[in-house]
Motif scaffolding. Sequence first.
Motif, PDB file in Angstrom:
ATOM      1  N   SER A  46      63.089 -39.822   8.394  1.00 58.77           N
ATOM      2  CA  SER A  46      63.108 -38.837   9.485  1.00 58.77           C
ATOM      3  C   SER A  46      61.676 -38.559   9.951  1.00 58.77           C
ATOM      4  N   SER A  74      61.807 -32.417  13.712  1.00 63.91           N
ATOM      5  CA  SER A  74      61.651 -33.083  12.412  1.00 63.91           C
ATOM      6  C   SER A  74      62.912 -33.817  11.960  1.00 63.91           C
ATOM      7  N   SER A  75      64.078 -33.426  12.492  1.00 65.74           N
ATOM      8  CA  SER A  75      65.330 -34.076  12.072  1.00 65.74           C
ATOM      9  C   SER A  75      65.582 -35.410  12.782  1.00 65.74           C
ATOM     10  N   GLY A 121      60.239 -35.683  10.254  1.00 64.33           N
ATOM     11  CA  GLY A 121      59.621 -34.685   9.386  1.00 64.33           C
ATOM     12  C   GLY A 121      59.090 -35.280   8.097  1.00 64.33           C
ATOM     13  N   GLU A 122      59.857 -36.177   7.495  1.00 63.32           N
ATOM     14  CA  GLU A 122      59.420 -36.837   6.255  1.00 63.32           C
ATOM     15  C   GLU A 122      58.181 -37.703   6.518  1.00 63.32           C
ATOM     16  N   LYS A 133      65.863 -39.088  13.499  1.00 65.98           N
ATOM     17  CA  LYS A 133      65.814 -40.271  12.651  1.00 65.98           C
ATOM     18  C   LYS A 133      64.965 -41.341  13.339  1.00 65.98           C
ATOM     19  N   GLU A 150      60.843 -22.592  11.427  1.00 64.66           N
ATOM     20  CA  GLU A 150      60.276 -23.769  10.755  1.00 64.66           C
ATOM     21  C   GLU A 150      58.791 -23.942  11.080  1.00 64.66           C
ATOM     22  N   GLU A 172      66.133 -21.244  14.434  1.00 66.58           N
ATOM     23  CA  GLU A 172      65.902 -22.066  13.238  1.00 66.58           C
ATOM     24  C   GLU A 172      64.584 -22.825  13.334  1.00 66.58           C
TER      25      GLU A 172
END
Length: 316
Positions: free
Chosen positions: A299, A276-277, A301-302, A279, A116, A112
């Motif tokens: 997060s 990226s996940s 990634g954000e 927190k 990405e 996964e």
Amino acid sequence: MNSVPSVNLKDFTSNDPDKKQHFVNAIGKAYEEIGFVALKGHFLDDNLVERLYSEVKNFFDLPIEIKQKYEIPGIGGQRGYVSFGKESAKGKKEGDLKEFWHFGQYVDDNDELKAEYPDNVIVDELPKFNKVGKETYQMLEKTAKYVLRALALHLGLEETYFDAFIHNGNSILRPIHYPPITAEPKEAVRAAAHGDINLITLLMGAQGKGLQVQNHKGDWIDAIAEPDELMINVGDMLSRHTNNKLKSTIHRVVNPPKELWGTSRYSIPFFMHPISSMKLDVLDSCVDNNNPKQFDNISAGEFLNERLIELGLIKK
């Protein structure tokens, strides 16, 4: 604090609990007060460093039309070549006086995440370039893991708190070339004042003047490493996660004096990112009545995406 403290990672990795605690205390104090340390005892050896610089110089010496074929559109500069002047510091219009390359994560146990991340870019003209880049990436990643373990202890967390977040993290190794300056720059500098996005940055090539760190009085301090040292600083992600207990320090690379305009400068930072996940919510242990929560939940990634837009590497 008016100078960058020096610490030795071998104290932390030794079997001596007193030396280990001394390292935790020293790096924690430095990151609370100035956000930078010079680190000895890392996992890079002299031969690897020499081979890396040789390959990096070989790449940047290639003709521009060859380098530009490795500039990959649509990925925000996250892999391969980024040409001269394309990146600017947050809030700056002028592009920095640099060109650079990005090596990214080598995922072999998570399909996964492998999907990405963009693939690393292979340089056909230099058969050793990618091999030595991968080897350096993995030694710096290993060094960063132990630094973060020390910081976890300093923060009152389990020593391995960060391990799961940085395994296969979205980290970047960035060889940078600051070319000779050929005309008086109007506003641009080699790297304008900025804070880093990530958890921590490990910098090779901070020997000699150029890198400057801003202390909490606003004074600029030369940050000059010994030949066997890495400069390691706190990034915005870690500062945010710790409610600014650990300081992400503003730093810059200034232009050399005019008599040195004809010289290139090379530096090679490793930007340690989590997956990226992760927190980045403020840790409960870093909030109290005197230090209320300063940051909204987000997060990794954000946060990274927001900053790449601000840097001009991703278009809205």
